[in-house]
Design an enzyme around this catalytic site. Structure first.
Site, PDB file in Angstrom:
ATOM      1  N   GLU A 125      45.608  33.803  49.433  1.00  0.00           N
ATOM      2  CA  GLU A 125      46.552  33.081  48.579  1.00  0.00           C
ATOM      3  C   GLU A 125      47.169  34.020  47.538  1.00  0.00           C
ATOM      4  O   GLU A 125      48.383  34.036  47.323  1.00  0.00           O
ATOM      5  CB  GLU A 125      45.834  31.929  47.830  1.00  0.00           C
ATOM      6  CG  GLU A 125      45.334  30.814  48.707  1.00  0.00           C
ATOM      7  CD  GLU A 125      43.908  31.027  49.186  1.00  0.00           C
ATOM      8  OE1 GLU A 125      43.490  32.198  49.358  1.00  0.00           O
ATOM      9  OE2 GLU A 125      43.199  30.018  49.401  1.00  0.00           O
ATOM     10  N   GLY A 176      33.117  35.608  40.004  1.00  0.00           N
ATOM     11  CA  GLY A 176      34.491  35.123  39.797  1.00  0.00           C
ATOM     12  C   GLY A 176      34.569  34.020  38.756  1.00  0.00           C
ATOM     13  O   GLY A 176      35.348  34.093  37.802  1.00  0.00           O
TER      14      GLY A 176
HETATM   15  C1  G6Q Z   1      34.263  32.284  42.108  1.00  0.00           C
HETATM   16  C2  G6Q Z   1      34.599  32.360  43.494  1.00  0.00           C
HETATM   17  C3  G6Q Z   1      36.065  32.198  43.823  1.00  0.00           C
HETATM   18  C4  G6Q Z   1      36.907  33.442  43.569  1.00  0.00           C
HETATM   19  C5  G6Q Z   1      38.256  33.264  44.264  1.00  0.00           C
HETATM   20  C6  G6Q Z   1      39.191  34.413  44.021  1.00  0.00           C
HETATM   21  O1  G6Q Z   1      33.160  32.424  41.662  1.00  0.00           O
HETATM   22  O2  G6Q Z   1      34.053  33.483  44.041  1.00  0.00           O
HETATM   23  O3  G6Q Z   1      36.641  31.113  43.157  1.00  0.00           O
HETATM   24  O4  G6Q Z   1      37.062  33.665  42.214  1.00  0.00           O
HETATM   25  O5  G6Q Z   1      38.059  33.092  45.633  1.00  0.00           O
HETATM   26  O6  G6Q Z   1      38.643  35.607  44.471  1.00  0.00           O
HETATM   27  P1  G6Q Z   1      39.288  36.987  44.110  1.00  0.00           P
HETATM   28  O7  G6Q Z   1      39.204  37.167  42.646  1.00  0.00           O
HETATM   29  O8  G6Q Z   1      38.502  38.012  44.860  1.00  0.00           O
HETATM   30  O9  G6Q Z   1      40.732  36.921  44.565  1.00  0.00           O
END
Ligand code: G6Q
Length: 536
Positions: free
Chosen positions: A203, A257
């Site tokens: 995305e 994240g």
């Molecule tokens: C959070 C998750 C998830 C992550 C997103 C974005 O703990 O791991 O929400 O933050 O999938 O990932 P990226 O920062 O790697 O794009």
């Protein structure tokens, strides 16, 4: 295992004896109840007296925490042990706001010099952007943990934001998200922040590419250096995307994240409210870290919150909880906490890989007050299930306007009181209610809630509130013996989407090549047919 701990059996008995007790009685019996069951820490006041507990319940819950090894678990997290066992990573969002001067080690290396280095770079950059009057719009492109935190905080602290800067967040791969943002901004006055820990997220890369093409079309390739920065742990991928690693802010694999707003992922916050205010947010979180680390469990806000969750989910059968901020600035807090809680603790396998036979993770939802009162509170008051609630409000509004805040606070206080007290049949009858309506108008009451009051919504107090929830979720995870820091449950859907994508892009004749269940195959064929006709 949680259920075989001695305190668990005691709590089962405690539940049996409390099942028929009403909180009204508990309040009537003990005039000191509110005082006994509340904790004050700096500007934060936590009242948990409207919960179905007695002093014995609390003691037994604390016993359960001790039997579950909560103390060593807290120490392990703060000291950089690899407590995210399935990903073999340390969990150190607390290091990002460590103001103590104490070192924090990962694999024998103190991470604090690097943390400070990045903060310095963030300060220099955010100061420069705020001074550079040619930049009027900041667009953070990221998703999940790289979006929800900064998005929620910039809104929560909008009162402190620079008036000449607008901050936008693009997360959804739905083209509508980026299209609508691009409509309102100009390439020459926009700074894009591409936030992605891995820099491989579909995305984010799709949105970033669209933004890049839009900018290059207007200003040429050279403009990318001035208008794009990246926040990531993956320098190689950042370079591959065409952003100079000099324009990159790093963070580390020991920052999850959903726990990353305190890292460079918070750059949009620092630009919006200024680095000093961003620092105050970190100060607040650090203050809560210190409290969590050192306060005895009986006086420890996140510990009590976590134990109350376990009490309701594992003994009373609750499955949902609500977070209800009486502060319009906090309206995105429930969406943020939804990820924090549900991605962290939505697990059914324990740390040793065994299937779990007790309830973990609850569904979290919420809405700002008083809006929610005119929507879903009906179910909280009179529905068949118990929904423990957190009510949050500042005593002083950042926008004191006539009677508004007194009215807001009157509602903020009335709701937990109504949930706890209810209204008995006798009381309804005494109001002269027609007999056939009496049952409809009865409120069983005895519905639990916490009340969280801060003096004012400052960056510091917000930092305390957010860290409080992080640690509450940690406490739950320790008692449930799950890894709160992985998220394997999000992978399968991603894999299947990758498989389906070429079937939507390539074969518009309506034939489905991939192997799917008949429902998915039918839907793919139908979508292809509609698109073939509609996109001609
Ligand atoms: C959070 C998750 C998830 C992550 C997103 C974005 O703990 O791991 O929400 O933050 O999938 O990932 P990226 O920062 O790697 O794009």
């Amino acid at each position: 295992m949680l259920t075989s701990l001695p305190a668990f059996s005691s709590l089962k008995k405690e539940y049996q004896s409390l099942k028929k007790t009403n909180m009204r009685e508990l309040f009537a019996r003990d005039k000191q109840r509110a005082e006994k069951f509340s904790i004050e820490y700096k500007d934060l006041f936590f009242d948990y007296s409207k919960n179905i507990i007695t002093g014995t319940t609390l003691k037994t819950l604390i016993k359960l925490a001790n039997e579950s090894g909560l103390n060593p678990a807290i120490k392990a997290m703060f000291s950089g042990e690899k407590i995210n066992t399935t990903e073999k990573r340390a969990v150190l969002h607390t290091a990002l706001r460590n103001r103590s001067g104490r070192p924090v080690y990962v694999d024998g290396k103190d991470v604090m010099p690097e943390v400070k280095e990045v903060l310095k770079k963030m300060k220099a950059f955010s100061d420069a952007v705020r001074k550079d009057k040619t930049i009027t719009d900041i667009v953070n492109i990221g998703i999940g943990g790289s979006d929800l935190g900064p998005k929620m905080v910039t809104e929560a602290l909008h009162h402190y934001a620079a008036p000449n800067l607008r901050t936008h967040f693009v997360s959804n791969v739905d083209g509508t998200d980026i299209t609508e943002v691009l409509k309102g901004i100009k390439p020459e006055s926009t700074l894009f922040i591409i936030s992605s820990k891995t820099f491989t997220t579909q995305e984010t890369l799709t949105n970033a590419t669209t933004a890049r093409n839009w900018l290059v079309k207007a200003l040429g390739e050279k403009a990318v250096a001035k208008h794009f920065v990246a926040i990531s742990t993956n320098a190689e991928k950042v370079k591959e995307f065409g952003i100079n690693p000099d324009n990159m802010f790093v963070f580390w694999d020991w920052v999850g994240g959903r726990y990353s707003l305190w890292s460079a992922i918070g750059l949009s916050i620092a630009i919006a409210i200024g680095f000093d205010k961003f620092s105050e947010l970190l100060d607040g979180a650090f203050a809560m870290d210190e409290h969590f680390k050192s306060a005895p469990f009986a006086e420890n806000i996140p510990v009590i919150m976590g134990l109350l969750s376990v009490w309701y989910y594992d003994f009373w059968g609750a499955r949902v909880n609500a977070v209800l901020p009486y502060d319009e600035y906090l309206r995105k807090l429930p969406a943020y906490l939804q990820q924090l809680q549900m991605e962290s603790n939505g697990k059914s396998v324990d740390k040793q890989g065994n299937r779990i036979r007790y309830a973990t993770g609850a569904v979290l939802f919420g809405e700002s007050g008083t809006n929610g009162q005119h929507s879903f509170y009906q179910l909280i008051h009179q529905g068949t299930q118990m929904i423990p609630c957190d009510f949050i409000a500042p005593a002083i509004s950042l926008n004191e306007t006539g009677d508004h805040h007194s009215i807001l606070l009157a509602n903020f206080l009335a709701q937990p009181e109504a949930l706890m007290m209810g209204k008995s049949k006798a009381e309804v009858l005494a109001e002269g209610t027609p007999k056939d309506l009496v049952n409809q108008k009865v409120f069983t009451g005895n519905r639990p809630s916490n009340t969280i009051l801060v003096d004012k919504m400052t960056p510091f107090n917000l930092g305390m509130i957010l860290a409080m929830y992080e640690h509450k979720i940690f406490v739950e995870g320790v008692l449930w013996n799950i890894d709160s820091f992985d998220q394997w449950g999000v992978e399968l859907g991603k894999q299947l989407a990758k498989k389906i994508l070429p079937e939507l892009q390539g074969d518009v004749k309506g034939r489905v090549k991939g192997k799917h269940d008949s429902s998915t195959s039918n839907l793919i064929a139908r979508i292809n047919k509609i698109r073939k006709k509609g996109l001609k």
